[in-house]
Design a protein around this motif. Structure first.
Motif, PDB file in Angstrom:
ATOM      1  N   ILE A   4       0.865  -1.186   0.000  1.00 24.26           N
ATOM      2  CA  ILE A   4       0.000   0.000   0.000  1.00 24.26           C
ATOM      3  C   ILE A   4       0.894   1.226   0.000  1.00 24.26           C
ATOM      4  N   PRO A   5       0.688   2.139  -0.974  1.00 20.78           N
ATOM      5  CA  PRO A   5       1.537   3.331  -1.004  1.00 20.78           C
ATOM      6  C   PRO A   5       1.278   4.208   0.217  1.00 20.78           C
ATOM      7  N   PRO A   6       2.307   4.928   0.661  1.00 20.91           N
ATOM      8  CA  PRO A   6       2.094   5.795   1.824  1.00 20.91           C
ATOM      9  C   PRO A   6       1.082   6.889   1.507  1.00 20.91           C
ATOM     10  N   VAL A   7       0.317   7.271   2.498  1.00 17.00           N
ATOM     11  CA  VAL A   7      -0.677   8.328   2.342  1.00 17.00           C
ATOM     12  C   VAL A   7       0.014   9.655   2.614  1.00 17.00           C
ATOM     13  N   ASN A   8      -0.020  10.561   1.634  1.00 18.00           N
ATOM     14  CA  ASN A   8       0.659  11.840   1.787  1.00 18.00           C
ATOM     15  C   ASN A   8      -0.260  12.891   2.402  1.00 18.00           C
ATOM     16  N   THR A   9       0.270  14.067   2.611  1.00 14.52           N
ATOM     17  CA  THR A   9      -0.481  15.138   3.261  1.00 14.52           C
ATOM     18  C   THR A   9      -1.702  15.551   2.454  1.00 14.52           C
ATOM     19  N   LYS A  10      -1.580  15.642   1.144  1.00  8.73           N
ATOM     20  CA  LYS A  10      -2.724  16.063   0.325  1.00  8.73           C
ATOM     21  C   LYS A  10      -3.807  14.992   0.316  1.00  8.73           C
ATOM     22  N   THR A  11      -3.404  13.733   0.363  1.00  6.94           N
ATOM     23  CA  THR A  11      -4.393  12.657   0.466  1.00  6.94           C
ATOM     24  C   THR A  11      -5.083  12.715   1.821  1.00  6.94           C
ATOM     25  N   ASN A  12      -4.325  12.949   2.890  1.00  3.40           N
ATOM     26  CA  ASN A  12      -4.915  13.093   4.229  1.00  3.40           C
ATOM     27  C   ASN A  12      -5.915  14.242   4.254  1.00  3.40           C
TER      28      ASN A  12
ATOM     29  N   LEU B 112      -4.949  15.741 -10.855  1.00  2.00           N
ATOM     30  CA  LEU B 112      -4.352  15.520 -12.170  1.00  2.00           C
ATOM     31  C   LEU B 112      -2.864  15.210 -12.099  1.00  2.00           C
ATOM     32  N   SER B 113      -2.167  15.794 -11.133  1.00  4.16           N
ATOM     33  CA  SER B 113      -0.717  15.563 -11.016  1.00  4.16           C
ATOM     34  C   SER B 113      -0.393  14.294 -10.237  1.00  4.16           C
ATOM     35  N   GLY B 114      -1.403  13.637  -9.686  1.00  2.00           N
ATOM     36  CA  GLY B 114      -1.171  12.410  -8.924  1.00  2.00           C
ATOM     37  C   GLY B 114      -0.778  12.638  -7.475  1.00  2.00           C
ATOM     38  N   GLU B 115      -0.869  13.884  -7.006  1.00  2.00           N
ATOM     39  CA  GLU B 115      -0.499  14.184  -5.626  1.00  2.00           C
ATOM     40  C   GLU B 115      -1.531  13.708  -4.608  1.00  2.00           C
ATOM     41  N   VAL B 116      -2.741  13.402  -5.084  1.00  2.00           N
ATOM     42  CA  VAL B 116      -3.786  12.876  -4.200  1.00  2.00           C
ATOM     43  C   VAL B 116      -4.050  11.427  -4.615  1.00  2.00           C
ATOM     44  N   ASN B 117      -3.894  10.516  -3.677  1.00  2.00           N
ATOM     45  CA  ASN B 117      -4.116   9.093  -3.938  1.00  2.00           C
ATOM     46  C   ASN B 117      -5.554   8.745  -3.581  1.00  2.00           C
ATOM     47  N   LEU B 118      -6.426   8.733  -4.569  1.00  2.00           N
ATOM     48  CA  LEU B 118      -7.835   8.449  -4.284  1.00  2.00           C
ATOM     49  C   LEU B 118      -8.101   6.962  -4.080  1.00  2.00           C
ATOM     50  N   GLY B 119      -7.107   6.128  -4.308  1.00  2.00           N
ATOM     51  CA  GLY B 119      -7.229   4.721  -3.957  1.00  2.00           C
ATOM     52  C   GLY B 119      -7.327   4.543  -2.447  1.00  2.00           C
ATOM     53  N   ALA B 120      -6.771   5.493  -1.695  1.00  2.00           N
ATOM     54  CA  ALA B 120      -6.834   5.461  -0.235  1.00  2.00           C
ATOM     55  C   ALA B 120      -8.046   6.212   0.302  1.00  2.00           C
ATOM     56  N   TYR B 121      -8.831   6.830  -0.582  1.00  2.00           N
ATOM     57  CA  TYR B 121      -9.974   7.639  -0.169  1.00  2.00           C
ATOM     58  C   TYR B 121     -11.136   6.712   0.205  1.00  2.00           C
ATOM     59  N   PRO B 122     -11.606   6.752   1.472  1.00  2.00           N
ATOM     60  CA  PRO B 122     -12.603   5.774   1.929  1.00  2.00           C
ATOM     61  C   PRO B 122     -14.062   6.149   1.667  1.00  2.00           C
TER      62      PRO B 122
ATOM     63  N   ALA C 101      -9.987  17.076 -14.553  1.00  2.00           N
ATOM     64  CA  ALA C 101      -9.955  16.170 -13.401  1.00  2.00           C
ATOM     65  C   ALA C 101     -11.207  15.297 -13.359  1.00  2.00           C
ATOM     66  N   VAL C 102     -12.362  15.875 -13.666  1.00  2.00           N
ATOM     67  CA  VAL C 102     -13.607  15.097 -13.701  1.00  2.00           C
ATOM     68  C   VAL C 102     -13.510  14.018 -14.776  1.00  2.00           C
ATOM     69  N   GLU C 103     -13.026  14.370 -15.957  1.00  2.00           N
ATOM     70  CA  GLU C 103     -12.898  13.386 -17.029  1.00  2.00           C
ATOM     71  C   GLU C 103     -11.906  12.288 -16.658  1.00  2.00           C
ATOM     72  N   TRP C 104     -10.804  12.653 -16.012  1.00  2.00           N
ATOM     73  CA  TRP C 104      -9.829  11.651 -15.581  1.00  2.00           C
ATOM     74  C   TRP C 104     -10.454  10.711 -14.557  1.00  2.00           C
ATOM     75  N   LEU C 105     -11.216  11.285 -13.611  1.00  2.00           N
ATOM     76  CA  LEU C 105     -11.856  10.458 -12.592  1.00  2.00           C
ATOM     77  C   LEU C 105     -12.940   9.559 -13.177  1.00  2.00           C
ATOM     78  N   GLU C 106     -13.623  10.012 -14.226  1.00  2.00           N
ATOM     79  CA  GLU C 106     -14.631   9.159 -14.863  1.00  2.00           C
ATOM     80  C   GLU C 106     -13.996   7.862 -15.375  1.00  2.00           C
ATOM     81  N   ALA C 107     -12.762   7.938 -15.828  1.00  2.00           N
ATOM     82  CA  ALA C 107     -12.056   6.733 -16.284  1.00  2.00           C
ATOM     83  C   ALA C 107     -11.625   5.852 -15.110  1.00  2.00           C
ATOM     84  N   GLN C 108     -11.694   6.402 -13.888  1.00  2.00           N
ATOM     85  CA  GLN C 108     -11.311   5.678 -12.674  1.00  2.00           C
ATOM     86  C   GLN C 108     -12.529   5.253 -11.858  1.00  2.00           C
TER      87      GLN C 108
END
Length: 94
Positions: A4-12, A26-36, A57-64
């Protein structure tokens, strides 16, 4: 098993406040895989990308496996509410 990748400050911040900056997503600084949570508010400030970065960002998230719920344009920032699509349920075997 994948580590599991570490959760960074922006993800927190996203987890605690249920908001994320569109350019950080968009830059990958937020890991939404860890978003509960199921719902997330994306924010784009006019001076940092504005509506184009929010929609990207919305379009990128639609693919996720996220979907747009609503857009809220404003003078200083724009917001989009998105929700994670539930996983499809397998058909019942008879």
């Amino acid at each position: 098993m994948q580590p599991i990748p570490p959760v960074n400050t922006k993800t927190n911040h996203a987890i605690g406040n249920r908001t994320a900056i569109a350019t950080d997503v968009l830059s990958g600084e937020v890991n939404l895989g860890a978003y509960p949570h199921r719902y997330l508010v994306l924010v784009a400030y006019r001076h940092i990308g504005g509506m184009p970065s929010l929609l990207a960002a919305v379009e990128w998230l639609e693919a996720q496996s996220w979907e747009l719920v609503n857009l809220y344009p404003d003078d200083n920032s724009h917001r989009a509410v998105v929700r994670r699509r539930p996983a499809p349920t397998p058909p019942v075997q008879r």
